[in-house]
Write a protein that holds these residues in place. Sequence first.
Motif, mmCIF file in Angstrom:
data_model
loop_
_atom_site.group_PDB
_atom_site.id
_atom_site.type_symbol
_atom_site.label_atom_id
_atom_site.label_comp_id
_atom_site.label_asym_id
_atom_site.label_seq_id
_atom_site.Cartn_x
_atom_site.Cartn_y
_atom_site.Cartn_z
ATOM 1 N N LEU A 33 0.892 -1.227 -0.018
ATOM 2 C CA LEU A 33 -0.122 -0.035 0.070
ATOM 3 C C LEU A 33 0.973 1.384 0.122
ATOM 4 N N GLU A 34 1.877 1.219 0.729
ATOM 5 C CA GLU A 34 2.849 2.371 0.801
ATOM 6 C C GLU A 34 3.467 2.745 -0.419
ATOM 7 N N VAL A 35 4.007 1.604 -1.018
ATOM 8 C CA VAL A 35 4.538 1.970 -2.387
ATOM 9 C C VAL A 35 3.627 2.334 -3.464
ATOM 10 N N PHE A 36 2.353 1.665 -3.198
ATOM 11 C CA PHE A 36 1.517 2.350 -4.482
ATOM 12 C C PHE A 36 1.304 3.770 -4.132
ATOM 13 N N GLN A 37 0.916 4.089 -2.761
ATOM 14 C CA GLN A 37 0.822 5.575 -2.510
ATOM 15 C C GLN A 37 1.968 6.518 -2.950
ATOM 16 N N ASP A 38 3.210 5.912 -2.716
ATOM 17 C CA ASP A 38 4.560 6.544 -2.939
ATOM 18 C C ASP A 38 4.350 6.966 -4.644
ATOM 19 N N GLU A 39 4.067 6.074 -5.307
ATOM 20 C CA GLU A 39 4.191 6.049 -6.909
ATOM 21 C C GLU A 39 3.000 7.048 -7.030
ATOM 22 N N ALA A 40 1.829 6.925 -6.699
ATOM 23 C CA ALA A 40 0.898 7.907 -6.804
ATOM 24 C C ALA A 40 1.001 9.252 -6.776
ATOM 25 N N GLY A 41 1.979 9.498 -5.422
ATOM 26 C CA GLY A 41 2.405 10.785 -5.175
ATOM 27 C C GLY A 41 3.287 11.440 -6.137
ATOM 28 N N ILE A 42 4.241 10.597 -6.751
ATOM 29 C CA ILE A 42 5.116 11.104 -7.608
ATOM 30 C C ILE A 42 4.290 11.429 -8.907
ATOM 31 N N ASN A 43 3.384 10.574 -9.169
ATOM 32 C CA ASN A 43 2.516 11.018 -10.497
ATOM 33 C C ASN A 43 1.334 11.986 -10.248
ATOM 34 N N SER A 44 1.305 12.473 -9.158
ATOM 35 C CA SER A 44 0.245 13.317 -8.887
ATOM 36 C C SER A 44 -1.197 12.739 -9.168
ATOM 37 N N ILE A 45 -1.290 11.539 -8.667
ATOM 38 C CA ILE A 45 -2.536 10.749 -8.733
ATOM 39 C C ILE A 45 -2.984 10.683 -7.601
ATOM 40 N N GLN A 46 -4.396 10.847 -7.505
ATOM 41 C CA GLN A 46 -5.129 10.772 -6.155
ATOM 42 C C GLN A 46 -5.682 9.347 -6.020
ATOM 43 N N LEU A 47 -4.973 8.660 -5.260
ATOM 44 C CA LEU A 47 -5.320 7.235 -4.824
ATOM 45 C C LEU A 47 -6.105 6.978 -3.586
ATOM 46 N N GLU A 48 -7.063 6.425 -3.752
ATOM 47 C CA GLU A 48 -8.126 6.092 -2.611
ATOM 48 C C GLU A 48 -8.147 4.869 -2.247
ATOM 49 N N VAL A 49 -7.982 4.659 -0.946
ATOM 50 C CA VAL A 49 -8.361 3.168 -0.011
ATOM 51 C C VAL A 49 -9.895 3.036 0.056
ATOM 52 N N LEU A 50 -10.580 1.972 -0.560
ATOM 53 C CA LEU A 50 -11.749 2.036 -0.649
ATOM 54 C C LEU A 50 -12.366 1.354 0.799
ATOM 55 N N PRO A 51 -13.584 1.702 1.206
ATOM 56 C CA PRO A 51 -13.958 1.058 2.578
ATOM 57 C C PRO A 51 -14.021 -0.542 2.379
ATOM 58 N N PRO A 52 -14.090 -1.369 3.443
ATOM 59 C CA PRO A 52 -14.180 -2.687 3.434
ATOM 60 C C PRO A 52 -15.361 -2.978 2.482
ATOM 61 N N TYR A 53 -15.420 -4.119 1.816
ATOM 62 C CA TYR A 53 -16.491 -4.925 1.348
ATOM 63 C C TYR A 53 -17.017 -4.001 -0.126
ATOM 64 N N THR A 54 -16.291 -2.911 -0.367
ATOM 65 C CA THR A 54 -16.803 -2.170 -1.567
ATOM 66 C C THR A 54 -16.455 -2.911 -2.859
ATOM 67 N N ASP A 55 -17.512 -2.614 -3.627
ATOM 68 C CA ASP A 55 -17.468 -3.333 -4.946
ATOM 69 C C ASP A 55 -16.869 -2.128 -6.092
ATOM 70 N N ILE A 56 -16.071 -2.416 -6.896
ATOM 71 C CA ILE A 56 -15.681 -1.333 -7.841
ATOM 72 C C ILE A 56 -16.879 -0.462 -8.581
ATOM 73 N N ALA A 57 -17.651 -1.653 -8.874
ATOM 74 C CA ALA A 57 -18.870 -0.952 -9.602
ATOM 75 C C ALA A 57 -19.818 -0.237 -8.654
ATOM 76 N N GLN A 58 -19.550 -0.093 -7.442
ATOM 77 C CA GLN A 58 -20.289 0.866 -6.578
ATOM 78 C C GLN A 58 -19.673 2.378 -6.459
ATOM 79 N N VAL A 59 -18.460 2.367 -6.941
ATOM 80 C CA VAL A 59 -17.812 3.628 -6.835
ATOM 81 C C VAL A 59 -17.616 4.407 -8.124
ATOM 82 N N SER A 60 -17.431 3.626 -9.080
ATOM 83 C CA SER A 60 -17.123 3.986 -10.576
ATOM 84 C C SER A 60 -18.286 3.565 -11.293
ATOM 85 N N LEU A 61 -18.927 4.724 -12.338
ATOM 86 C CA LEU A 61 -19.977 4.672 -13.191
ATOM 87 C C LEU A 61 -19.513 3.649 -14.251
ATOM 88 N N PRO A 62 -20.420 3.067 -14.880
ATOM 89 C CA PRO A 62 -19.990 2.059 -15.844
ATOM 90 C C PRO A 62 -19.344 2.865 -17.240
#
Length: 535
Positions: free
Chosen positions: A424-453
Motif C-alpha cells: 500500500l505504501e509503495v502504491f501511495q508513493d508512486e501515486a504521489g510522484i505522478n500526482s494521482i489521487q489514490l483512494e483506499v476503498l472501505p471494506p467490502y466495497t465493490d468497484i462498480a459501486q464507486v465508478s460509473l459504467p
Amino acid sequence: MADKQKTLICGDVDGNFNILFSRVESIVKKSGAFEVLLCVGNFFGEDNSQLDAYRMRTRKVPVTTYVFGPSNSDHVEYYCEEGAEIVPNVIYMGKRGIFTTSADVKIAYLTGMSRRELGKEIPLCTFEPSDCSAVRDACFRGTSEYRGVDVLITTLWPSGIQQDDCQKADIEPDKLSDLISWLAIHIKPRYHFVPSKEKYYERQPYRNQSVHQDYKEGATRFIALAPVGNKVKEKWIYACSLQPINKMRMTDILQSTTDETSCPFDPELLKQHQPGKVVKVSGNGQFFYNMDAQDDDNGKRKRKSGDNPERKRKEFDPDTCWFCLSSPSVEKHLVISVGSHCYLALPKGPLTSHHVLILPIAHHQSVTKAPDEVIKEIKRFKDALKKLYSSMDQLGVFFERNFRTSHMQIQCVPVGKQCGDQLLEVFQDEAGINSIQLEVLPPYTDIAQVSLPGAPYFHAELPSGEQIYAKTRQHFPLQFGRDVLSSPPILNCEDKADWRQCLLSREEEDQLVADFRQQFRPYDFTADDSGSDSE
C-alpha cells in the motif's frame, strides 16, 4: 523542518473592528509579524460604521484578514464578491471552500446555518448536505495520500463534540449539526474553530477515526472562541504556529497526548459517501454509495463547445481485438485455462514467470460493465490463483486499468510475503510522484459501486484485502501498476516496468505456459466442472 505559519483566529467580530485590529496590532508588536487572521463567525454587526476608517485608509488592517460567511441573514447586503476585498487587506472568502496559504497551510470552511436545521430558506447564509460533500471533495482533490487539513472553520458545532467528560460545553441544540460531524470525521482537521456566543471552550484533543480499525489517524483540537471584546473577558483571539500537515512527519502527526480522547463522532459516518446516504446490506456489513447524487450544478454536465450530441460511437470490430477468444488476432498459444465466461493467459512481457491475466471470453471493456456471470468467474480464478501463489509462499496482487483499453484485463502478479506490508505504501508513493489521487476503498466495497459504467479508473486488490482506486486522467501513466510492482521494494525488476522492453521469444512463451498449466492444474476448477459457475 518546513517553516511554520503564524496564525491568528478570532470569534464573532460583530462590527467591533477597532477593538479587533487594535488588539492584533499590539500582538504583532509584542510577538512579531503574523501571516493571516481568520475571522470565525459574524464579521459584521448592527453598527458597522467603524469600517469606514479602514475603507478610507485612515486606519490600517495590520494583518491579512480572511472573512467567511455570512451566517446572519441581516448581514448579506454587506458582503462583496468572493475573493474581493471588503476593505484593504480584508478578503471575503465566501461561505464554503478550501484554500491554501502561501505557507502551504490548508484551510477548509463551511459557514452559515444548516438549511435543514434552520427551517427556512435563505440560500446565502445557509448550507445543505451537498455543500458538505463539496468541501470534503475539494479537500481530497489532488492528493495521493490524504492526511487531513490544517484548519476547519464552521459556524455550527459538530454534534457530539460537546460530550467531553472533563469539560462539557453548554451549547444550544440549534447550534449543533450532524452534517458538520460528518464533514469533520471525513476531512480530519488538525484544528477546528467555531464561534461561541458566550464562553471560550477548548476541548481535549480527540483521535480521528479510520475506516480501517488498525490504522491510526491524526488528532483534532476543537476550539470555540468568544465574541470580540466581550464584557466578561472570555478569550476571543487565539494564536498558533502551523506547520503544513503535508510537510509534517507522520510520527509527529500521530503523536499522542496525555489528555487525548477518543473520537466523539459515530464511526458509521465514515461509511456515508454523502451525508446520510449509505445503504447497508444485511449479513456482512457491506454497503454501497448512492450513485444518483447530484453535483453542485444540479447534476447537469456542461457540454464543451463543438460537442455533437448526435455523434455516433465508433463501432467495435471483434475480429481486430487481441483478447476476444474468438478473434483471429488472439495469440492462442498464450492461453492457459478456459472457463465458461473467462480465460487465463500469459501476458506479453510478464513481470515474473507466474504473472498471468484473467480476461473475459466475450468482449467486455471493464469489470464495471461486465455481467454478473463474468464477475463471478473472475472471482473463482482469483481464488484459485491465491491458492497457487500461497503454495509457492507468495501473495497475489490483482489490478485492472480501465483506461485506453478496449478489452478487460486483470493482471495477476505474485509477490513475496515479505512485501505484503509494503504494498500500500509503495502504491501511495508512486501515486504521489505522478500526482494521482489514490483512494483506499472501505471494506467490502465493490468497484462498480464507486465508478460509473464506462468511466475510466485504476483498481487494485492487495493481499491484505485492501482495495485501492483512482479515477484516471488524461496523463495517467499506462504502466502505473507495473511501475509499482517492478520497483526495488517489491520485485526489484525495474527494467520490466514496460512490457515492450521484456518481450519473450515464442519458445520461451510456450515453455512458461506449459509450466504454469502444470502447476495450476490442482487448482484449476475448469478441469472439474468445465467452467460451470453454479456453486
